[in-house]
Design a protein around this motif. Structure first.
Motif: not given
Length: 396
Positions: A47-58
């Motif tokens: 969950l942390l990964h998916d939400l953070a990825h949406d916030l800052i990209g990859g």
């Protein structure tokens, strides 16, 4: 270059990341160029990964689990969840992160991740100022050797092995592309401002030492031709028990009685890289959290609660002095075993770091293995170690 840190004690991953995003100003400002997230396993890494990825990209998202929680400028979270973040905004610098499953060849996995991280940073073929590393416990030495041909033999490789709460294998690592149980995450940092790192332990050698006469990677079989467990029991004055009728965990017993390998002399003073004994077996062998080899000279090391509490602040002070510029932020790696040994005094550990660094953003992670570069040496993997990496603040 600007650095910010944030923490959350929320036990729900979505809430914790919302807290972090608000405190970092991610919702109404530019995305950071690098974001490190470290967390207790009470939070879902996926969950942390998916939400953070949406916030800052990859391009530069780096995550790893930490024993019980995290610490930082804003306090200590040791409830089993806990989320800490360090974000860097540095348009004049370059940052990239990649991850890989370790698979059958940990060195090859590390090389592949490093090459991809350099591509994402837009700096293929160049040597970064530093690598920030998170890796599953077990094959850290292979990972470091795999990184060297890509990032260069002198590049600082700093970080920690991901951790859980009970050494049960529930640790996690993530990069931009996904989450791993047995993986490596490599971030390459080309900051526009100065960076410095110090890597030490809070232990001193006793008079007792001997040569490894039989070993297989992390299984220490004999010291001076005698069963290793028997020797450790003797050297520690009985503090480290032997196996008895069945294999026995000696992880907690040996936290203040690890083994040290002398790797370098600086002005006549030896640097000892530590190995933490984990399990004593009936045959007299001992499992370690670091590799040893036949011919290594091992010393019985000894620590105390006071030495473990005081060392983090001293390491932070040394890193600050080496930087020779105002500190803008810091990443602290503090061994999870040491944290558990002085858990009731972690407020003192944090206070020592704050006293050394001042009111600057920083986060600290509790790891099951530590990587760093000793003075006048190459980066190495050890146990029961502490590192402090400081980044210079902005010019204005």
């Amino acid at each position: 270059m600007h650095v910010r840190s944030a923490q959350s004690g929320a036990t729900n991953g979505a809430t914790a990341l919302q807290d972090i995003a608000a405190r970092l100003g991610l919702s109404d400002g530019p995305r950071p160029d690098f974001l490190a997230l470290h967390f207790g396993i009470g939070l879902s890494a996926e969950l942390l990964h998916d939400l953070a990825h949406d916030l800052i990209g990859g391009q530069a998202l780096h995550g790893g689990s930490s024993c019980l929680g995290v610490m930082g400028r804003d306090g200590i979270e040791l409830g089993g969840a806990g989320l800490g973040a360090l974000a860097i905004w540095d348009p004049a610098g370059s940052y990239g992160t990649a991850s890989a499953a370790l698979g059958a060849d940990a060195g090859a996995a590390a090389r592949a991740a490093a090459l991809q991280a350099l591509q994402r940073a837009g700096r293929p073929g160049e040597m970064p100022e530093m690598v920030w590393l998170t890796v599953a416990p077990g094959r850290e030495e292979q990972v470091i050797e795999g990184l060297r041909p890509v990032v260069g033999p002198e590049t600082m490789i700093v970080g920690g092995s991901s951790a859980d709460n009970e050494v049960s294998g529930d640790w996690r690592q993530f990069g931009p592309d996904g989450v791993h149980r047995d993986g490596v995450v490599v971030s390459v940092l080309f900051p526009s401002r100065a960076i410095a790192s110090v890597y030490q332990s809070g232990y001193t050698p006793t008079p007792f030492g001997g040569l490894v006469t039989s070993a297989e990677s992390r299984k220490l079989i004999q010291i001076d031709g005698r069963p290793a467990a028997e020797v450790l029991h003797e050297w520690s004055g009985g503090a480290v028990p032997m196996a008895g009728g069945s294999a026995r965990s000696i992880l907690a017993d040996s936290t203040l009685w690890p083994l040290g390998r002398e790797t370098r002399l600086l002005a006549g003073v030896p640097f000892h890289l530590l190995a933490h004994p984990a399990t004593a077996h009936v045959d007299g062998s001992v499992d370690l959290f670091a590799d040893v080899a036949v011919g290594d000279r091992l010393w019985q090391m000894q620590g105390s609660a006071n030495s473990l509490v005081a060392r983090a602040g001293r390491v932070a002070e040394q890193a600050r002095d080496i930087l020779r510029a105002p500190v803008g932020g810091a990443l602290i790696v503090y061994c999870g075993g040491c944290m558990l040994a002085v858990r009731d005094r972690m407020d003192e550990v944090r206070a020592g770091i704050v006293a050394a660094l001042g009111d600057v953003p920083w986060i600290g992670v509790f790891t099951f293995g530590e990587q760093g570069r000793p003075v006048a040496d190459r980066s190495r993997h050890g146990n029961l170690m502490i590192s402090c990496t400081v980044l210079a603040g902005p010019d204005d």
